[in-house]
Design a protein around this motif. Structure first.
Motif, PDB file in Angstrom:
ATOM      1  N   LEU A  46       8.797   4.860  -1.825  1.00 10.00           N
ATOM      2  CA  LEU A  46       7.690   5.228  -1.245  1.00 10.00           C
ATOM      3  C   LEU A  46       6.768   6.105  -2.062  1.00 10.00           C
ATOM      4  N   ARG A  47       5.440   5.709  -1.734  1.00  9.96           N
ATOM      5  CA  ARG A  47       4.513   6.830  -2.026  1.00  9.96           C
ATOM      6  C   ARG A  47       3.977   7.472  -1.203  1.00  9.96           C
ATOM      7  N   ASN A  48       3.984   6.915   0.085  1.00  6.13           N
ATOM      8  CA  ASN A  48       3.377   7.646   1.264  1.00  6.13           C
ATOM      9  C   ASN A  48       4.667   8.919   1.804  1.00  6.13           C
ATOM     10  N   GLU A  49       4.057  10.039   1.677  1.00  2.96           N
ATOM     11  CA  GLU A  49       5.065  11.182   1.876  1.00  2.96           C
ATOM     12  C   GLU A  49       5.462  11.243   3.182  1.00  2.96           C
ATOM     13  N   GLU A  50       4.400  11.062   4.260  1.00  2.23           N
ATOM     14  CA  GLU A  50       5.194  10.954   5.757  1.00  2.23           C
ATOM     15  C   GLU A  50       6.259   9.875   5.881  1.00  2.23           C
ATOM     16  N   LEU A  51       5.882   8.579   5.400  1.00  2.12           N
ATOM     17  CA  LEU A  51       7.051   7.491   5.616  1.00  2.12           C
ATOM     18  C   LEU A  51       8.218   7.855   4.703  1.00  2.12           C
ATOM     19  N   LYS A  52       7.951   8.452   3.710  1.00  2.00           N
ATOM     20  CA  LYS A  52       9.164   8.909   2.581  1.00  2.00           C
ATOM     21  C   LYS A  52       9.992   9.820   3.477  1.00  2.00           C
ATOM     22  N   ASP A 103       0.831  -1.204  -0.175  1.00  2.00           N
ATOM     23  CA  ASP A 103       0.152   0.004  -0.059  1.00  2.00           C
ATOM     24  C   ASP A 103       0.974   1.350   0.203  1.00  2.00           C
ATOM     25  N   ASN A 104       2.035   1.041   0.588  1.00  2.00           N
ATOM     26  CA  ASN A 104       2.782   2.304   0.825  1.00  2.00           C
ATOM     27  C   ASN A 104       4.072   2.510  -0.297  1.00  2.00           C
TER      28      ASN A 104
END
Length: 173
Positions: free
Chosen positions: A157-163, A148-149
Motif C-alpha cells: 500500500l502506498r496510502n499511509e493511513e490505509l497501510k 490508486d492506493n
C-alpha cells in the motif's frame, strides 16, 4: 504463528490475492501459506451432487488446511455485490463436512476493488456470516480504489493511513 492467507477470487490477476499476500507479510514472524482457491475447484454444489460424490477430497483438504493454522486472512472479491462463485462453491462444499468451517480460528477479513466501494458489500456479508461458521473475526478492512492506493511494483500500500489500518488489523490475529 501459522497463517493461511487467501483471496476469495479465482482470477489469476486477483488484486485481492495481492492484498491478502501483502497483509500476511505484515504479521511479523508468521509462517504464511498463500492458498489459491483454484487448487480446490469442484463441481457446482447441489444436494444431488453431494448424494453422488459425498464429501470431495478437495473440500476435505481445504477444511484440513484451516485446521492446521493459527489464523486466517481472507480478502474478498465482489461479483455483483456478493461472493465470487468460486469461493461460494468451495465454502458450500466445505460447510457440508462441518458447519464450523472456520474452526474457531481468529480471522481478518479484507476486501478491495478498483472502485471507491472497495467491495465493502461482500465484506459486510462475510463479517456477518463468519461467526455462524465458527469464524472469530478480529478485524476487517475494505481498501477502496485499489490501483490508486496500492503500489503494484513494490507490492504494498502506498496510502499511509490505509497501510497503518491494515497493519493494526492483521496484528490483532
Amino acid at each position: 504463528m501459522k497463517l493461511l492467507a487467501l483471496a476469495a477470487s479465482s482470477s489469476s490477476k486477483s488484486i485481492n490475492k495481492q492484498l491478502a499476500t501483502y497483509a500476511a507479510s505484515l504479521v511479523e514472524g508468521a509462517d504464511v501459506e498463500i492458498l489459491d482457491i483454484n487448487d480446490y475447484e469442484m463441481p457446482l454444489f447441489s444436494q444431488d451432487r453431494e448424494d453422488e460424490l459425498g464429501h470431495p477430497e478437495l473440500a476435505q483438504r481445504f477444511f484440513a488446511k484451516i485446521g492446521e493454522v493459527d489464523g486466517i486472512i481472507i480478502s474478498f472479491a465482489e461479483h455483483n455485490g456478493s461472493y465470487t462463485a468460486a469461493y461460494k462453491n468451495l465454502f458450500d462444499w466445505t460447510s457440508r463436512i462441518d458447519q464450523k468451517v472456520f474452526q474457531n480460528k481468529p480471522m481478518v477479513l479484507l476486501s478491495t476493488s478498483p472502485g471507491p466501494g472497495g467491495a465493502n458489500t461482500v465484506l459486510t456479508a462475510a463479517k456477518g456470516s463468519a461467526p455462524h461458521f465458527a469464524g472469530d473475526v478480529k478485524a476487517s478492512l475494505s481498501i477502496p480504489s485499489f490501483f490508486d492506493n496500492f503500489d503494484m511494483e513494490a507490492g504494498k500500500l502506498r496510502n499511509e493511513e490505509l497501510k497503518q489500518a491494515l497493519y493494526e488489523a492483521v496484528n490483532k490475529l
